[in-house]
Motif scaffolding. Structure first.
Motif, PDB file in Angstrom:
ATOM      1  N   GLN A  93       0.831  -1.205   0.000  1.00 37.26           N
ATOM      2  CA  GLN A  93       0.000   0.000   0.000  1.00 37.26           C
ATOM      3  C   GLN A  93       0.865   1.254   0.000  1.00 37.26           C
ATOM      4  O   GLN A  93       0.559   2.240  -0.682  1.00 37.26           O
ATOM      5  CB  GLN A  93      -0.937   0.003   1.212  1.00 37.26           C
ATOM      6  CG  GLN A  93      -2.140  -0.914   1.085  1.00 37.26           C
ATOM      7  CD  GLN A  93      -3.136  -0.422   0.037  1.00 37.26           C
ATOM      8  OE1 GLN A  93      -3.151   0.743  -0.343  1.00 37.26           O
ATOM      9  NE2 GLN A  93      -3.967  -1.327  -0.442  1.00 37.26           N
ATOM     10  N   GLN A  94       1.941   1.233   0.752  1.00 36.02           N
ATOM     11  CA  GLN A  94       2.872   2.370   0.757  1.00 36.02           C
ATOM     12  C   GLN A  94       3.476   2.572  -0.632  1.00 36.02           C
ATOM     13  O   GLN A  94       3.632   3.708  -1.099  1.00 36.02           O
ATOM     14  CB  GLN A  94       3.975   2.140   1.793  1.00 36.02           C
ATOM     15  CG  GLN A  94       3.485   2.134   3.223  1.00 36.02           C
ATOM     16  CD  GLN A  94       4.538   1.635   4.204  1.00 36.02           C
ATOM     17  OE1 GLN A  94       5.601   1.155   3.810  1.00 36.02           O
ATOM     18  NE2 GLN A  94       4.248   1.746   5.494  1.00 36.02           N
ATOM     19  N   LEU A  95       3.798   1.467  -1.294  1.00 33.15           N
ATOM     20  CA  LEU A  95       4.356   1.560  -2.633  1.00 33.15           C
ATOM     21  C   LEU A  95       3.340   2.157  -3.604  1.00 33.15           C
ATOM     22  O   LEU A  95       3.690   3.003  -4.442  1.00 33.15           O
ATOM     23  CB  LEU A  95       4.808   0.179  -3.113  1.00 33.15           C
ATOM     24  CG  LEU A  95       5.366   0.105  -4.535  1.00 33.15           C
ATOM     25  CD1 LEU A  95       6.542   1.053  -4.728  1.00 33.15           C
ATOM     26  CD2 LEU A  95       5.765  -1.328  -4.876  1.00 33.15           C
ATOM     27  N   LEU A  96       2.094   1.736  -3.503  1.00 29.71           N
ATOM     28  CA  LEU A  96       1.053   2.282  -4.381  1.00 29.71           C
ATOM     29  C   LEU A  96       0.944   3.791  -4.235  1.00 29.71           C
ATOM     30  O   LEU A  96       0.798   4.512  -5.238  1.00 29.71           O
ATOM     31  CB  LEU A  96      -0.290   1.623  -4.069  1.00 29.71           C
ATOM     32  CG  LEU A  96      -0.533   0.243  -4.685  1.00 29.71           C
ATOM     33  CD1 LEU A  96      -1.803  -0.378  -4.107  1.00 29.71           C
ATOM     34  CD2 LEU A  96      -0.627   0.329  -6.200  1.00 29.71           C
ATOM     35  N   MET A  97       1.019   4.283  -3.012  1.00 34.49           N
ATOM     36  CA  MET A  97       0.944   5.725  -2.788  1.00 34.49           C
ATOM     37  C   MET A  97       2.113   6.439  -3.456  1.00 34.49           C
ATOM     38  O   MET A  97       1.955   7.513  -4.056  1.00 34.49           O
ATOM     39  CB  MET A  97       0.924   6.010  -1.283  1.00 34.49           C
ATOM     40  CG  MET A  97      -0.335   5.541  -0.576  1.00 34.49           C
ATOM     41  SD  MET A  97      -0.247   5.774   1.223  1.00 34.49           S
ATOM     42  CE  MET A  97      -0.081   7.560   1.315  1.00 34.49           C
ATOM     43  N   LEU A 103       7.729  -8.634  -3.236  1.00 30.78           N
ATOM     44  CA  LEU A 103       6.355  -8.939  -2.835  1.00 30.78           C
ATOM     45  C   LEU A 103       5.510  -7.670  -2.798  1.00 30.78           C
ATOM     46  O   LEU A 103       4.335  -7.690  -3.168  1.00 30.78           O
ATOM     47  CB  LEU A 103       6.351  -9.644  -1.481  1.00 30.78           C
ATOM     48  CG  LEU A 103       7.152 -10.955  -1.437  1.00 30.78           C
ATOM     49  CD1 LEU A 103       7.127 -11.560  -0.043  1.00 30.78           C
ATOM     50  CD2 LEU A 103       6.630 -11.951  -2.456  1.00 30.78           C
ATOM     51  N   ALA A 104       6.099  -6.563  -2.368  1.00 34.04           N
ATOM     52  CA  ALA A 104       5.388  -5.282  -2.417  1.00 34.04           C
ATOM     53  C   ALA A 104       5.071  -4.903  -3.855  1.00 34.04           C
ATOM     54  O   ALA A 104       3.982  -4.404  -4.162  1.00 34.04           O
ATOM     55  CB  ALA A 104       6.222  -4.186  -1.749  1.00 34.04           C
ATOM     56  N   CYS A 105       6.016  -5.152  -4.755  1.00 36.46           N
ATOM     57  CA  CYS A 105       5.793  -4.864  -6.176  1.00 36.46           C
ATOM     58  C   CYS A 105       4.664  -5.722  -6.733  1.00 36.46           C
ATOM     59  O   CYS A 105       3.819  -5.237  -7.500  1.00 36.46           O
ATOM     60  CB  CYS A 105       7.070  -5.122  -6.967  1.00 36.46           C
ATOM     61  SG  CYS A 105       8.420  -3.971  -6.612  1.00 36.46           S
ATOM     62  N   ARG A 106       4.656  -6.985  -6.374  1.00 35.42           N
ATOM     63  CA  ARG A 106       3.599  -7.884  -6.842  1.00 35.42           C
ATOM     64  C   ARG A 106       2.241  -7.434  -6.344  1.00 35.42           C
ATOM     65  O   ARG A 106       1.240  -7.484  -7.076  1.00 35.42           O
ATOM     66  CB  ARG A 106       3.895  -9.310  -6.376  1.00 35.42           C
ATOM     67  CG  ARG A 106       5.063  -9.976  -7.086  1.00 35.42           C
ATOM     68  CD  ARG A 106       5.364 -11.334  -6.472  1.00 35.42           C
ATOM     69  NE  ARG A 106       4.141 -12.124  -6.357  1.00 35.42           N
ATOM     70  CZ  ARG A 106       4.021 -13.200  -5.580  1.00 35.42           C
ATOM     71  NH1 ARG A 106       5.056 -13.591  -4.836  1.00 35.42           N
ATOM     72  NH2 ARG A 106       2.896 -13.853  -5.531  1.00 35.42           N
ATOM     73  N   TYR A 107       2.176  -6.991  -5.101  1.00 41.98           N
ATOM     74  CA  TYR A 107       0.920  -6.500  -4.520  1.00 41.98           C
ATOM     75  C   TYR A 107       0.426  -5.282  -5.296  1.00 41.98           C
ATOM     76  O   TYR A 107      -0.753  -5.201  -5.674  1.00 41.98           O
ATOM     77  CB  TYR A 107       1.159  -6.136  -3.051  1.00 41.98           C
ATOM     78  CG  TYR A 107      -0.037  -5.535  -2.349  1.00 41.98           C
ATOM     79  CD1 TYR A 107      -0.935  -6.351  -1.658  1.00 41.98           C
ATOM     80  CD2 TYR A 107      -0.263  -4.161  -2.347  1.00 41.98           C
ATOM     81  CE1 TYR A 107      -2.033  -5.801  -0.995  1.00 41.98           C
ATOM     82  CE2 TYR A 107      -1.353  -3.608  -1.697  1.00 41.98           C
ATOM     83  CZ  TYR A 107      -2.229  -4.431  -1.018  1.00 41.98           C
ATOM     84  OH  TYR A 107      -3.322  -3.889  -0.383  1.00 41.98           O
ATOM     85  N   ALA A 108       1.318  -4.330  -5.543  1.00 41.92           N
ATOM     86  CA  ALA A 108       0.936  -3.114  -6.263  1.00 41.92           C
ATOM     87  C   ALA A 108       0.443  -3.440  -7.660  1.00 41.92           C
ATOM     88  O   ALA A 108      -0.555  -2.878  -8.138  1.00 41.92           O
ATOM     89  CB  ALA A 108       2.122  -2.147  -6.317  1.00 41.92           C
ATOM     90  N   ALA A 109       1.137  -4.365  -8.343  1.00 41.54           N
ATOM     91  CA  ALA A 109       0.737  -4.730  -9.705  1.00 41.54           C
ATOM     92  C   ALA A 109      -0.603  -5.448  -9.727  1.00 41.54           C
ATOM     93  O   ALA A 109      -1.387  -5.290 -10.669  1.00 41.54           O
ATOM     94  CB  ALA A 109       1.815  -5.602 -10.335  1.00 41.54           C
TER      95      ALA A 109
END
Length: 289
Positions: free
Chosen positions: A59-63, A87-93
């Motif tokens: 979520q932080q990455l998306l922001m 894993l953060a990248c995968r979540y954002a994508a």
């Protein structure tokens, strides 16, 4: 002659667990960022919680993706995640595929980490032999003393550790399966929902020289932790197993690197890890990304 490796979309370099700015004289992503900028790219390094679960960091990455898009006028970004950053990248994508052109996992625990399993069990007395728990906890503590950086974002080390275990990542993968191989050690779909997925990683090379162990304490820690792998014994970088790292189009998963070598220039005759990022930029450019 200077190669043209300028990608269509900006590149975000996403740090993993205990993300930091420096280890001693080493600045995280410094060489990578400079190499990518030297070939014409717009490069950003978002700051995520050093310790938290994959969804919070995602979520932080998306922001921060939104900020980059607003600041550059681009419609998408290419994200390259090291370790838990993948894993953060995968979540954002998965949540915003219209904003992400590609996900590149570098030494990412896409199927969990055996070291995280052992560390998580070490928090529960009696679950593993005391000597093993003591050694793992001590080596991990030694590793943490090498790290420093900002701690302004929310932190939750237990949540982070749980999110990196094989069980924790398995749960994550059931919700966000994009790019995962359907067979162990295989390759995953390269394109899902318009997002391209790539990965590369390494395994610890043959026994190092005494000089390497003396002057590279991170490598020494990786060596010790590597002994506790069972499923991928001898096929890991000290933190992540070779096949556990596979995602999308697997460029290679046995580079002679420890877990942190994939972020810095090595001094031996082997492959230059930083050049891999330039090669990836060329790959993204060829795909019009």
């Amino acid at each position: 002659m200077q190669r043209n490796a300028t990608t269509r979309y900006p590149i975000l370099l996403v740090h993993g667990l205990f993300g930091f700015e420096r280890i001693g004289r080493f600045e995280l992503f410094h060489d990578v960022k400079q190499a990518l900028r030297d070939v014409g790219n717009r490069v950003f390094v978002p700051q995520l919680s050093a310790t938290h679960d994959n969804e919070v960091r995602g979520q932080q990455l998306l922001m921060q993706i939104d900020r980059v898009l607003a600041g550059t006028g681009a419609s998408k970004v290419n994200v390259i995640g090291h370790s838990q950053g993948a894993l953060a990248c995968r979540y954002a994508a998965a949540l915003a595929p219209e904003k992400v052109a590609s996900v590149t996992s570098v030494s990412g625990p896409n199927h969990g980490s055996e070291v995280a399993d052992l560390l998580r069990k070490a928090l529960v007395p009696g679950q593993i032999p005391e000597r093993t728990a003591h050694e793992i906890a001590t080596q991990f503590a030694n590793f943490l003393t090498l790290l420093s950086g900002r701690r302004t974002l929310p932190q939750n080390a237990v949540a982070a550790l749980g999110a990196l275990t094989r069980e924790g990542v398995s749960q994550f993968n059931r919700t966000y399966p994009q790019g995962l191989p359907t067979t162990w050690g295989g390759q995953g779909a390269e394109v899902v929902d318009g997002v391209r997925y790539y990965s590369w990683s390494g395994v610890l090379p043959a026994a190092p020289t005494e000089n390497l162990l003396e002057f590279n304490p991170v490598h020494r820690v990786c060596r010790v932790l590597s002994r506790h792998f069972t499923v991928e014994a001898g096929q890991n970088d000290g933190f992540v197993g070779r096949y556990s790292s596979h995602l999308g189009s697997v460029i290679r998963s046995d580079y002679p690197f420890d877990h942190m070598d994939s972020l810095r220039r090595t001094h031996g005759p082997s492959i230059d890890p930083i050049e891999l990022y330039v090669e990836q930029a060329l790959r993204l450019r060829a795909a019009d990304l």
